[in-house]
Design a protein around this motif. Structure first.
Motif, PDB file in Angstrom:
ATOM      1  N   GLY A   1       5.914   3.470 -18.232  1.00 20.76           N
ATOM      2  CA  GLY A   1       5.997   4.146 -16.999  1.00 20.76           C
ATOM      3  C   GLY A   1       5.562   3.475 -15.824  1.00 20.76           C
ATOM      4  N   GLY A   2       4.304   3.139 -15.823  1.00 20.30           N
ATOM      5  CA  GLY A   2       3.611   2.666 -14.571  1.00 20.30           C
ATOM      6  C   GLY A   2       3.562   1.284 -14.274  1.00 20.30           C
ATOM      7  N   ARG A   3       4.113   0.509 -15.203  1.00 14.96           N
ATOM      8  CA  ARG A   3       4.167  -0.827 -14.860  1.00 14.96           C
ATOM      9  C   ARG A   3       5.361  -1.283 -13.899  1.00 14.96           C
ATOM     10  NH1 ARG A   3       3.700  -2.439 -21.223  1.00 14.96           N
ATOM     11  NH2 ARG A   3       5.934  -3.404 -20.885  1.00 14.96           N
ATOM     12  N   ARG A   4       5.228  -2.535 -13.191  1.00 12.14           N
ATOM     13  CA  ARG A   4       5.697  -2.795 -12.039  1.00 12.14           C
ATOM     14  C   ARG A   4       7.250  -3.461 -12.426  1.00 12.14           C
ATOM     15  NH1 ARG A   4       4.648  -6.837  -9.395  1.00 12.14           N
ATOM     16  NH2 ARG A   4       5.739  -6.371  -7.420  1.00 12.14           N
TER      17      ARG A   4
ATOM     18  N   GLU B   1      11.140  -5.559 -15.595  1.00 13.54           N
ATOM     19  CA  GLU B   1       9.802  -6.283 -15.302  1.00 13.54           C
ATOM     20  C   GLU B   1       9.929  -7.792 -15.210  1.00 13.54           C
ATOM     21  OE1 GLU B   1       6.383  -5.119 -17.897  1.00 13.54           O
ATOM     22  OE2 GLU B   1       7.616  -3.429 -18.297  1.00 13.54           O
ATOM     23  N   THR B   2      11.031  -8.509 -16.013  1.00 10.02           N
ATOM     24  CA  THR B   2      10.893  -9.810 -16.013  1.00 10.02           C
ATOM     25  C   THR B   2      12.172 -10.560 -15.828  1.00 10.02           C
ATOM     26  OG1 THR B   2      11.140  -9.843 -18.526  1.00 10.02           O
ATOM     27  CG2 THR B   2       8.911  -9.950 -17.594  1.00 10.02           C
TER      28      THR B   2
ATOM     29  N   LEU C   1      14.698  -2.846 -25.455  1.00  6.81           N
ATOM     30  CA  LEU C   1      14.222  -3.934 -24.444  1.00  6.81           C
ATOM     31  C   LEU C   1      12.729  -4.175 -24.572  1.00  6.81           C
ATOM     32  CD1 LEU C   1      16.945  -4.000 -21.778  1.00  6.81           C
ATOM     33  CD2 LEU C   1      16.693  -5.662 -23.581  1.00  6.81           C
ATOM     34  N   GLY C   2      11.732  -3.013 -24.423  1.00  3.18           N
ATOM     35  CA  GLY C   2      10.634  -2.975 -24.448  1.00  3.18           C
ATOM     36  C   GLY C   2       9.794  -3.186 -23.265  1.00  3.18           C
ATOM     37  N   GLU C   3      10.915  -3.216 -22.015  1.00  3.53           N
ATOM     38  CA  GLU C   3      10.041  -3.309 -20.768  1.00  3.53           C
ATOM     39  C   GLU C   3      10.445  -2.025 -19.862  1.00  3.53           C
ATOM     40  OE1 GLU C   3      10.200  -8.035 -19.534  1.00  3.53           O
ATOM     41  OE2 GLU C   3      11.227  -6.540 -18.425  1.00  3.53           O
TER      42      GLU C   3
ATOM     43  N   ARG D   1      24.047  -4.090   2.613  1.00  3.54           N
ATOM     44  CA  ARG D   1      23.605  -5.183   1.905  1.00  3.54           C
ATOM     45  C   ARG D   1      22.169  -4.694   1.127  1.00  3.54           C
ATOM     46  NH1 ARG D   1      19.211  -8.590   2.874  1.00  3.54           N
ATOM     47  NH2 ARG D   1      19.608 -10.859   2.729  1.00  3.54           N
ATOM     48  N   PHE D   2      22.288  -5.230  -0.296  1.00  2.91           N
ATOM     49  CA  PHE D   2      21.009  -5.278  -1.021  1.00  2.91           C
ATOM     50  C   PHE D   2      20.578  -6.590  -1.440  1.00  2.91           C
ATOM     51  CE2 PHE D   2      22.333  -0.829  -3.415  1.00  2.91           C
ATOM     52  CZ  PHE D   2      22.148  -0.065  -2.376  1.00  2.91           C
ATOM     53  N   ARG D   3      19.429  -6.409  -1.463  1.00  2.00           N
ATOM     54  CA  ARG D   3      18.450  -7.787  -2.195  1.00  2.00           C
ATOM     55  C   ARG D   3      17.572  -7.196  -3.112  1.00  2.00           C
ATOM     56  NH1 ARG D   3      13.619 -10.019  -1.484  1.00  2.00           N
ATOM     57  NH2 ARG D   3      13.083  -8.958   0.893  1.00  2.00           N
ATOM     58  N   CYS D   4      17.511  -7.632  -4.455  1.00  2.16           N
ATOM     59  CA  CYS D   4      16.963  -7.350  -5.351  1.00  2.16           C
ATOM     60  C   CYS D   4      15.382  -7.255  -5.294  1.00  2.16           C
ATOM     61  CB  CYS D   4      17.264  -7.771  -6.573  1.00  2.16           C
ATOM     62  SG  CYS D   4      16.665  -7.148  -8.133  1.00  2.16           S
ATOM     63  N   GLY D   5      14.883  -6.159  -5.250  1.00  2.00           N
ATOM     64  CA  GLY D   5      13.335  -6.126  -5.142  1.00  2.00           C
ATOM     65  C   GLY D   5      12.977  -6.025  -3.691  1.00  2.00           C
ATOM     66  N   GLU D   6      13.758  -5.963  -2.510  1.00  3.24           N
ATOM     67  CA  GLU D   6      13.360  -5.831  -1.446  1.00  3.24           C
ATOM     68  C   GLU D   6      12.518  -4.465  -1.039  1.00  3.24           C
ATOM     69  OE1 GLU D   6      16.540  -6.039   1.437  1.00  3.24           O
ATOM     70  OE2 GLU D   6      17.708  -4.498   0.207  1.00  3.24           O
ATOM     71  N   GLU D   7      11.794  -4.393  -0.253  1.00  5.97           N
ATOM     72  CA  GLU D   7      10.953  -2.987   0.208  1.00  5.97           C
ATOM     73  C   GLU D   7      11.902  -2.388   1.069  1.00  5.97           C
ATOM     74  OE1 GLU D   7       8.078  -1.874  -0.373  1.00  5.97           O
ATOM     75  OE2 GLU D   7       7.745  -3.853  -1.767  1.00  5.97           O
ATOM     76  N   THR D   8      12.166  -0.997   0.715  1.00  4.88           N
ATOM     77  CA  THR D   8      13.115   0.224   1.373  1.00  4.88           C
ATOM     78  C   THR D   8      12.285   1.250   1.655  1.00  4.88           C
ATOM     79  OG1 THR D   8      13.646   1.056  -0.540  1.00  4.88           O
ATOM     80  CG2 THR D   8      15.080  -0.834  -0.099  1.00  4.88           C
ATOM     81  N   PRO D   9      12.715   1.976   2.889  1.00  5.74           N
ATOM     82  CA  PRO D   9      12.245   2.944   3.115  1.00  5.74           C
ATOM     83  C   PRO D   9      12.350   4.149   1.976  1.00  5.74           C
ATOM     84  CG  PRO D   9      13.756   2.463   5.064  1.00  5.74           C
ATOM     85  CD  PRO D   9      14.215   1.393   3.660  1.00  5.74           C
ATOM     86  N   ALA D  10      11.431   5.128   2.328  1.00  9.37           N
ATOM     87  CA  ALA D  10      11.127   6.194   1.302  1.00  9.37           C
ATOM     88  C   ALA D  10      12.605   6.997   1.113  1.00  9.37           C
ATOM     89  CB  ALA D  10      10.241   7.145   1.585  1.00  9.37           C
TER      90      ALA D  10
END
Length: 311
Positions: free
Chosen positions: A83-86, A109-110, A177-179, A299-308
């Protein structure tokens, strides 16, 4: 003579014992077909599928349910572990149904897992759950409505009434999947039945797949259809071009057709130089084509920073 006889007796005593092995029962054609079906349905290894069929007396439906239950338990255990992995990778999924459309982002993750069919099935389930939420929402019939959902809201959605929670689907996929996998966000748009239209575009390496389009970028554009009403082909063409522009140029507001362009720093959609015809603004392109008027977009970009919290 006696010595030779004694030697023969002792040699016989030292001979290794004879062992008998029981051959496994033959796999009947019917059993083999059930095993193959269970493997296709669940995506789990053959040994697990064989064990499930053995435990359930060959009943395919019971074996599938048993495997899902086991995978669910293992998935929740694995989810706690990872759960703690990026989760910087993943996919954006888009689903349109008439005058409603949804867009979701699911992370992993990948990039390797993002290309896996099991992960893509999860994205599809999240899109279906979001669409069910969209359809159930009470919105004014003549308005253009937009709603954003955060991870805690997404986790409580279901793909169908009485079905499993999306959080359970995620745990199941984690077990397979193990991720670490996460529900990042989702959003939906609804436009009026009589004159509304939603354009959609997903950009990335993934080929188009029905019913959910997927990629690393996505855009939904809510529009009003202008008169005289154009053909469906024209709507699709013009709408797709505008959605492509939203993905490529990342506007932050719609603006108005009267807005004066502010150069490369322009962030209002209608005042931006049109990606596919740079001599025109988006507003001028739409005015010349006379098919659609933009009301809102996502518009979404995968992985982009978003407000809380959004919206």
């Amino acid at each position: 003579m006696q010595r030779a006889a004694l030697s023969a007796v002792c040699g016989a005593a030292r001979a290794p014992p004879v062992r008998f092995f029981r051959a496994p029962p033959p796999v009947l054609a019917a059993d083999k077909e059930a095993l193959l079906q269970l493997r296709r349905r669940t995506g789990l290894p053959f040994l697990q599928c064989r064990e499930a069929l053995r435990r359930c007396g060959g009943d395919l439906g019971q074996a599938e349910a048993w495997l899902e239950e086991q995978a669910q338990r293992q998935g929740w255990s694995k989810a706690t572990e990872v759960g703690g992995r990026r989760t910087p990778e993943g996919l954006v999924g888009l689903l349109r149904e008439g005058t409603a459309a949804v867009m979701v982002e699911v992370n992993c993750e990948t990039d390797f897992v993002a290309r896996n069919a099991e992960f893509q099935r999860l994205v599809e389930q999240v899109a279906l759950g979001t669409m069910a939420h969209c359809r159930a929402a009470a919105v004014p019939p003549a308005s253009c409505s937009k709603h954003l959902l955060q991870p805690d809201e997404l986790a409580q959605l279901r793909t169908e009434p009485g079905g499993a929670l999306l959080s359970d689907h995620v745990a199941l996929a984690i077990g397979k999947l193990g991720e670490n996998l996460t529900l990042r966000r989702a959003a939906w748009l609804r436009v009026p039945e009589e004159d509304g239209y939603i354009a959609a575009y997903a950009h990335g390496w993934l080929p188009a797949r029905a019913p959910v389009a997927m990629g690393t970028y996505g855009a939904l554009v809510a529009c009003r259809v202008t008169e005289p009403r154009p053909s469906v082909t024209v709507l699709e063409e013009v709408g797709r071009k505008v959605a492509q522009h939203v993905v490529g140029m990342a506007p932050t507001a719609v603006g108005t057709p009267q807005d004066q362009p502010q150069g490369e720093a322009e962030t209002r959609l209608l005042a931006q130089s049109f990606l596919l015809e740079p001599a025109l603004t988006v507003g001028q392109f739409l005015g010349a084509r006379g098919a659609l008027a933009v009301r809102d977009f996502l518009r979404f970009r995968c992985g982009e920073e978003t407000p809380a919290r959004e919206g």
